[in-house]
Design an enzyme around this catalytic site. Structure first.
Site, mmCIF file in Angstrom:
data_model
loop_
_atom_site.group_PDB
_atom_site.id
_atom_site.type_symbol
_atom_site.label_atom_id
_atom_site.label_comp_id
_atom_site.label_asym_id
_atom_site.label_seq_id
_atom_site.Cartn_x
_atom_site.Cartn_y
_atom_site.Cartn_z
ATOM 1 C CD GLU A 271 17.085 -23.448 -45.403
ATOM 2 O OE1 GLU A 271 17.080 -22.509 -46.060
ATOM 3 O OE2 GLU A 271 16.257 -23.775 -44.895
ATOM 4 C CB CYS A 343 12.782 -24.161 -8.356
ATOM 5 S SG CYS A 343 14.185 -23.910 -7.350
ATOM 6 C CE1 TYR A 372 17.298 -26.239 -33.729
ATOM 7 C CE2 TYR A 372 17.561 -28.609 -34.290
ATOM 8 C CZ TYR A 372 17.389 -27.397 -34.609
ATOM 9 O OH TYR A 372 17.268 -27.174 -35.983
HETATM 10 C C1 LIG Z 1 15.219 -24.962 -38.337
HETATM 11 C C2 LIG Z 1 15.297 -24.833 -39.986
HETATM 12 C C3 LIG Z 1 16.381 -25.859 -40.416
HETATM 13 C C4 LIG Z 1 17.258 -26.739 -39.769
HETATM 14 O O1 LIG Z 1 16.410 -27.814 -39.431
HETATM 15 P P1 LIG Z 1 17.071 -29.290 -38.770
HETATM 16 O O2 LIG Z 1 15.758 -30.140 -38.474
HETATM 17 O O3 LIG Z 1 17.826 -29.021 -37.602
HETATM 18 O O4 LIG Z 1 17.787 -29.773 -39.985
HETATM 19 C C5 LIG Z 1 16.603 -25.559 -41.802
HETATM 20 N N1 LIG Z 1 15.861 -24.406 -42.448
HETATM 21 C C6 LIG Z 1 14.794 -23.687 -41.733
HETATM 22 C C7 LIG Z 1 14.135 -22.706 -42.595
HETATM 23 C C8 LIG Z 1 14.686 -23.778 -40.292
HETATM 24 O O5 LIG Z 1 13.738 -23.088 -39.891
#
Ligand SMILES: *Cc1c(COP(=O)(O)O)cnc(C)c1O
Length: 417
Positions: A271, A343, A372
């Site tokens: 992921e 501010c 992000y």
């Molecule tokens: C945020 C997240 C990701 C992605 O993380 P990266 O550091 O952007 O690769 C993958 N899996 C889960 C469950 C997340 O919360």
């Protein structure tokens, strides 16, 4: 940081074949600009590094959920990792097949779970027992085939990363303990409408240590070893990205080399979020004022923490460079604070940035801002969120992929009583 897509040519910063100044002439500033070529190359790099495992790659939409970006990755073959029903909705709008979507998150509401199950989402990564019971009840009520569930394991390992982005230590709110997972797996008959098919772990972002990752994956494999029906291991995201020229990080190859021997007999899911989009994007801002006081120099820009909150939120570092360097050739560099108009004292984009003397009206690029960035933008101080532009994979054509918000957009949800 600079790379094969974000680079100088003739003293001008380019995104692939397009000079940033050409985009900015149409969009104004602040503006996010992405290289879709770089996005696809990053995706391919991950696929190639882990090729021996033939991983299913689910791009983590929370890093950047622009519809055109999602569509580009979906068309390249990526599935989507969503952390809310809203992200599932975006992924479906962008053309994702429901069964290529993974739904993760520590606090999925009953409505979100019902939506995900009605849509026929492929996987749900479960983070607590109450959630498992809900999935069981909702699936039964819907008379649907059970969705595949992966149990998110909290390996109680402290990733060597910033404390605000570490998720795998015992005290974090994320995941299930080893004991709970053992109990669930030994008592699967409690959940007849759930298809327990995998184990999931995501121990944090910006992982620095392949050995900690190996230990966590090994611990996950030990947990499922007594249950040969569990064939899928989702190892989450967290692949690191360099934000500074001197960052030393394990390569994709090193992660792949460490994990491949452990995982070769399993179906593997990944992921990645940041590692796909971070270095493909940047934020361009204009200098409004130059100010010197109390021994400090400030460049006050039209970009701020409302466009890019990472420096204010977790002291994140982004390289900041001039978009046009022609008039600055051979000029001495000195440290300046690049700040926004908001501010808040924390409204800083870069502290003590080494830059040549710069003037109002000149453009700065905040690099490595593709992940992000826009997703965390806010309307604080009634600031419209910025537009997004992308140079398409051909490297020559660019398009607006989201327009700048207007004052009317900002008023639209208010009721005046
Ligand atoms: C945020 C997240 C990701 C992605 O993380 P990266 O550091 O952007 O690769 C993958 N899996 C889960 C469950 C997340 O919360």
């Amino acid at each position: 940081m600079l790379n094969s897509s974000i680079r100088y040519q003739d003293h001008t910063l380019f995104c692939d074949g397009v000079p940033l100044k050409d985009i900015v002439a149409i969009t104004g500033t602040p503006v996010y600009i992405y290289s879709f070529k770089r996005v696809l190359e990053n995706y391919e790099r991950i696929r190639t590094a882990f090729a021996a495992l033939k991983p299913h790659i689910h791009y983590s939409a929370k890093a950047n959920a622009n519809l055109s970006l999602l569509k580009t990755l979906i068309q390249a073959g990526a599935g989507i990792d969503a952390v809310s029903a809203g992200e599932i909705h975006r992924a479906l709008q962008a053309g994702a097949a429901p069964d290529s979507i993974v739904f993760a998150g520590v606090g999925k509401t009953p409505n979100e779970l019902a939506y995900a199950l009605e849509q026929g989402i492929g996987w749900i990564n479960v983070e607590n027992i109450g959630e498992l019971q809900l999935i069981n009840e909702i699936t039964k009520a819907l008379h649907r085939e059970p969705a595949q569930v992966a149990l998110r394991f909290n390996p109680d390992i402290t990733a060597n990363t910033h404390p605000h982005i570490a998720t795998g230590h015992g005290g974090a709110k994320f995941g299930l303990t080893a004991e709970t997972i053992r109990d669930i797996l030994e008592n699967q008959e409690r959940y007849p409408h759930v298809h327990l098919a995998g184990i999931h772990l995501h121990i944090g972002s910006q992982l620095h240590d392949t050995d900690a990752t190996r230990q966590a994956v090994q611990a996950a494999l030990d947990l499922i070893a007594p249950h040969p029906a569990i064939r899928t291991v989702n190892i989450g995201g967290g692949l690191p990205v360099a934000y500074r020229p001197d960052d030393t990080l394990p390569s994709l190859g090193q992660f792949a080399e460490t994990l491949t021997p452990l995982l070769k007999d399993y179906t593997v899911m990944l992921e990645p979020g940041r590692s796909i989009v971070a270095d493909a994007g940047l934020l361009v801002v204009s200098i409004i004022y130059v100010k010197k006081q109390a021994g400090q120099a400030f460049l006050i820009t039209d970009g701020s923490m409302t466009e890019l909150i990472r420096p204010a939120l977790y002291q994140a570092h982004h390289e900041i460079v001039p978009v046009m360097t022609g008039s600055h050739e051979h000029k001495p560099l000195s440290p300046v604070n690049v700040v926004g108009p908001v501010c808040e004292t924390t409204d800083v984009l870069g502290k003590q940035v080494s830059l040549p003397e710069m003037f109002p009206g000149e453009l700065l690029a905040i690099l490595t801002a593709g992940a992000y960035g826009m997703v965390m933008a806010s309307n604080y101080n009634a600031r419209p969120r910025p537009p997004e532009a992308a140079v398409l994979p051909d490297g020559r054509t660019w398009r607006m992929i989201r327009r700048r918000e207007t004052w009317d957009d900002l008023l639209a949800q208010d009721e005046m009583v």
